[in-house]
Design a protein around this motif. Structure first.
Motif, PDB file in Angstrom:
ATOM      1  N   VAL A  77       0.853  -1.192   0.000  1.00 45.68           N
ATOM      2  CA  VAL A  77       0.000   0.000   0.000  1.00 45.68           C
ATOM      3  C   VAL A  77       0.887   1.239   0.000  1.00 45.68           C
ATOM      4  CG1 VAL A  77      -1.728   1.296   1.271  1.00 45.68           C
ATOM      5  CG2 VAL A  77      -1.845  -1.200   1.201  1.00 45.68           C
ATOM      6  N   THR A  78       0.759   2.060  -1.024  1.00 46.70           N
ATOM      7  CA  THR A  78       1.522   3.314  -1.112  1.00 46.70           C
ATOM      8  C   THR A  78       0.653   4.524  -0.788  1.00 46.70           C
ATOM      9  OG1 THR A  78       1.077   3.347  -3.494  1.00 46.70           O
ATOM     10  CG2 THR A  78       3.168   2.365  -2.772  1.00 46.70           C
ATOM     11  N   ASP A  79      -0.585   4.518  -1.297  1.00 48.22           N
ATOM     12  CA  ASP A  79      -1.524   5.623  -1.050  1.00 48.22           C
ATOM     13  C   ASP A  79      -2.899   5.013  -0.807  1.00 48.22           C
ATOM     14  OD1 ASP A  79      -3.135   7.821  -0.957  1.00 48.22           O
ATOM     15  OD2 ASP A  79      -2.358   8.751  -2.790  1.00 48.22           O
ATOM     16  N   ALA A  80      -3.259   4.850   0.475  1.00 50.05           N
ATOM     17  CA  ALA A  80      -4.520   4.190   0.811  1.00 50.05           C
ATOM     18  C   ALA A  80      -5.714   4.958   0.262  1.00 50.05           C
ATOM     19  CB  ALA A  80      -4.646   4.043   2.330  1.00 50.05           C
ATOM     20  N   GLY A  81      -5.652   6.269   0.288  1.00 56.91           N
ATOM     21  CA  GLY A  81      -6.771   7.064  -0.215  1.00 56.91           C
ATOM     22  C   GLY A  81      -7.017   6.824  -1.687  1.00 56.91           C
ATOM     23  N   ASP A  82      -5.941   6.730  -2.459  1.00 61.01           N
ATOM     24  CA  ASP A  82      -6.083   6.504  -3.899  1.00 61.01           C
ATOM     25  C   ASP A  82      -6.674   5.133  -4.178  1.00 61.01           C
ATOM     26  OD1 ASP A  82      -5.494   7.275  -6.724  1.00 61.01           O
ATOM     27  OD2 ASP A  82      -4.174   5.521  -6.584  1.00 61.01           O
TER      28      ASP A  82
END
Length: 672
Positions: free
Chosen positions: A503-508
């Motif tokens: 996971v690098t950007d959970a929001g994305d």
């Protein structure tokens, strides 16, 4: 009858153990010795024989080298045991040679050791079982025609026993191992006392001569040296399995390292005494054994019908008074049992090492899982299968299998000793503080022991490689190389997968799709279809339609008519399939939906029957499985199975012995 497999499983391996009971499976020293040391102890039964078989290639004259070869083997065994005692104390986590080499020489070198040991463990099972069968046949020659079934049967028994857990296998195998030790020591002591009193034992073959093998008579110079080195490399089979204790430290009771070191010392002393005694007694009794019985002279009958007995069998007959003495049958029974049980060392070492490799992501993760009895069941079964295939392929012949043996273990010995030298160098550089002088002396002594061990085992590795490579050892080298490459590939796969899933950007990642397009696959109008439609509606998709493939246009028309008669509001899409395919038209239609709306999510719902008996699956086709496997490779597509439980599955589900999740699924639909 429905729960017969579960009943048989419990009968064979026993009740399942809770994870908290792992502490209760740990081994005391008296059980650890037969579990981890049965291989080096049992090699007494054939190490001397292998030396004599090679030396008699040149005739009886070369037997004069046997005592010196045996002395070299004893010295090497002592050095290796001392070295591994240091490994046990320095690296008590159970990685043994693999951990030592990985930490001190790098992961690639560690994998070389791991691959070599895994191959060696497989060979341990094959050679030990084949040798055990040889001794059974020596006592009961009528069983010679059943060599392979006997070998495979022994492997099956070992597998079942080890699946019950380490402690259970230790209890089962302790008595035969200690009986073998006692019977051999009694035989050696009795024979040596007889010799000291002036009426030493004579083997049944003592009066036979030996004709040198073609090209091996009158050897001198380099040729003679090669013969002696070849005999030495064959005698080094006495060292196989020494490293198993260092791999199995976690299986010992506390204090683990101290108990493991004590077990290793006891194993080394016992193996040295037994091997030296059997070799001395074989020379005193004038045992004659060759690779081809037709090279023996003075036989009473046709050489082709002469069954050669093993060295141990000949010694027991000489010491205890004949081929029908009680002592002979006791020794032969104990030898046959312990040779088969020697494979138990591999059945404990292989799963432990495979578990560590799986934990480090070099082998499939399933090998790190413990089974019902807290043993590494997948590793045990994998070892049994590969060893069984070897025994079947080589017809359980010790002569054929022995050339594939010991190469791996000496690779492990050499690299682990080099790793320990580097370990002590690091400790010496970091030395200091209270008691530093005593610690430095201790480290230097340990480094000297490991350095000697590395030089000696490296020389033996070179000898084994040169003398056995063309005779079959190349296959072991190839197997280890393939396994090394495979493990590197597995690690790359796991690393790539982890990097991709990170996971690098959970929001994305949590951004919802623009729309959800739901698709229910239909073959005909029945209750499973309606359930799938209702379930799909519950998701409140932006678009919902049913899809059927018109393999038969008449049936497709009937389905459309029934759809309209029942007033189903979900639109029915009919795809023509002139070549009577089902999967391809569905996949192409789903992909077309994705192409039209790349940001949309397509959810495919597939109705399925759930049956209660395995044979009922044969009455329904499996198009759903094929469809799901194809759709799973399509990006942006979610596949959901909607089960319909038949009456038979309900009865099966209520059965008190059925394990959860053991129901069977079949796909009845002819089109989708």
């Amino acid at each position: 009858m429905r729960n017969l497999p579960g009943f048989v499983k419990r009968l064979v391996i026993g009740r399942a153990l809770r994870s908290e009971e792992l502490q209760e499976t740990l081994l005391p020293k008296r059980l650890a010795l037969p579990v981890f040391a049965s291989d080096p102890l049992s090699s007494v039964a054939y190490a001397t024989q292998e030396i004599l078989l090679v030396l008699t290639l040149g005739g009886l004259a070369y037997l004069r080298f046997a005592p010196w070869i045996a002395l070299a083997v004893v010295a090497l065994l002592a050095v290796v045991v001392l070295s591994y005692r240091q490994v046990v104390h320095a690296y008590p986590s159970g990685g043994g040679s693999y951990e030592v080499v990985s930490v001190n020489l790098g992961p690639s070198a560690g994998l070389v050791v791991a691959a070599s040991l895994l191959v060696d463990y497989v060979m341990t099972v094959a050679v030990s079982v084949a040798s055990g069968v040889d001794n059974v046949i020596s006592a009961l020659p009528s069983l010679a025609a059943h060599r392979v079934p006997l070998a495979l049967g022994f492997v099956a028994v070992l597998t079942a026993t080890n699946l019950r857990g380490v402690r259970e296998s230790g209890r089962a195998f302790a008595a035969p191992t200690y009986l073998f030790i006692a019977s051999v020591l009694v035989m050696v002591a009795t024979g040596l006392v007889q010799h000291a009193l002036g009426h030493g034992p004579l083997a049944p073959t003592a009066g036979y001569g030996v004709v040198p093998a073609p090209g091996d008579a009158g050897l001198t110079g380099l040729a003679l040296l090669m013969l002696v080195l070849r005999a030495f490399s064959s005698g080094c089979t006495a060292l196989t399995g020494v490293e198993a204790v260092s791999n199995g430290v976690p299986a010992f009771r506390r204090p683990k390292a101290r108990n493991a070191a004590a077990t290793l010392a006891a194993m080394g002393v016992t193996a040295i005494v037994m091997f030296a005694g059997v070799t001395a007694l074989a020379l005193i009794a004038r045992v004659r054994i060759t690779d081809d019985p037709c090279r023996l002279t003075g036989l009473p009958g046709d050489c082709h019908d002469y069954p050669q007995r093993t060295v141990i069998a000949q010694l027991a007959a000489a010491v205890f008074g004949g081929e029908h003495s009680v002592g002979l049958y006791v020794v032969q029974t104990a030898t046959a049992l312990v040779l088969v049980l020697a494979a138990n060392t591999a059945f404990n070492g292989f799963p432990l090492l495979a578990s560590i490799l799986a934990q480090h992501r070099f082998l499939p993760r399933q090998l790190h899982n413990r089974g019902d009895r807290l043993a590494f069941s997948n590793g045990i079964v994998a070892l049994a299968v590969v060893a069984g295939l070897l025994l079947w392929g080589y017809r359980a012949s010790v002569t054929s299998l022995i050339h594939l043996y010991i190469l791996g273990v000496f690779t492990s010995f050499t690299l682990s000793q080099l790793g320990m030298v580097r370990h002590w160098n690091r400790e010496l550089r970091a030395g200091g503080g209270p008691g530093a002088a005593a610690a430095v002396r201790r480290y230097r002594t340990a480094r000297a022991v490991n350095a000697v061990g590395a030089c000696v085992t490296g020389l033996v590795l070179l000898i084994v490689l040169v003398t056995k490579f063309t005779e079959g050892a190349w296959l072991a080298v190839l197997a280890a190389a393939v396994l090394w490459t495979t493990m590197r590939g597995i690690r790359r796969h796991y690393d790539t997968t982890s990097a991709e899933l990170a996971v690098t950007d959970a929001g994305d990642q949590l951004v919802p799709p623009s729309r959800v397009l739901a698709l229910v696959l239909v073959s005909r109008l029945h209750r499973p279809t309606l359930r799938a439609l209702a379930y799909a509606r519950a998701f409140r998709p932006d678009q919902l339609e049913a899809l059927t493939v018109a393999v038969d246009r008449t049936e497709a028309a009937d389905l459309a008519r029934q759809w309209e008669e029942h007033g189903i509001e979900v639109p029915l899409k009919v795809i023509d399939s002139p070549y009577r395919e089902v999967a391809r038209p569905v996949v192409e239609y789903v992909r077309s939906m994705r192409r039209e709306s790349p940001r949309d999510l397509v959810a495919v719902f597939i109705p399925e029957y759930v049956v209660g008996h395995w044979w009922e699956n044969l009455l329904h086709n499996q198009s759903a499985l094929w469809l799901k496997s194809r759709l799973l490779f399509t990006p942006g597509v979610m596949v959901t199975s909607v089960p319909w439980q038949l009456t038979s599955s309900s009865r099966a589900g209520r059965h008190p012995g059925r394990a959860p999740g053991s129901v069977r699924r079949g796909e009845p639909h002819r089109r989708a």
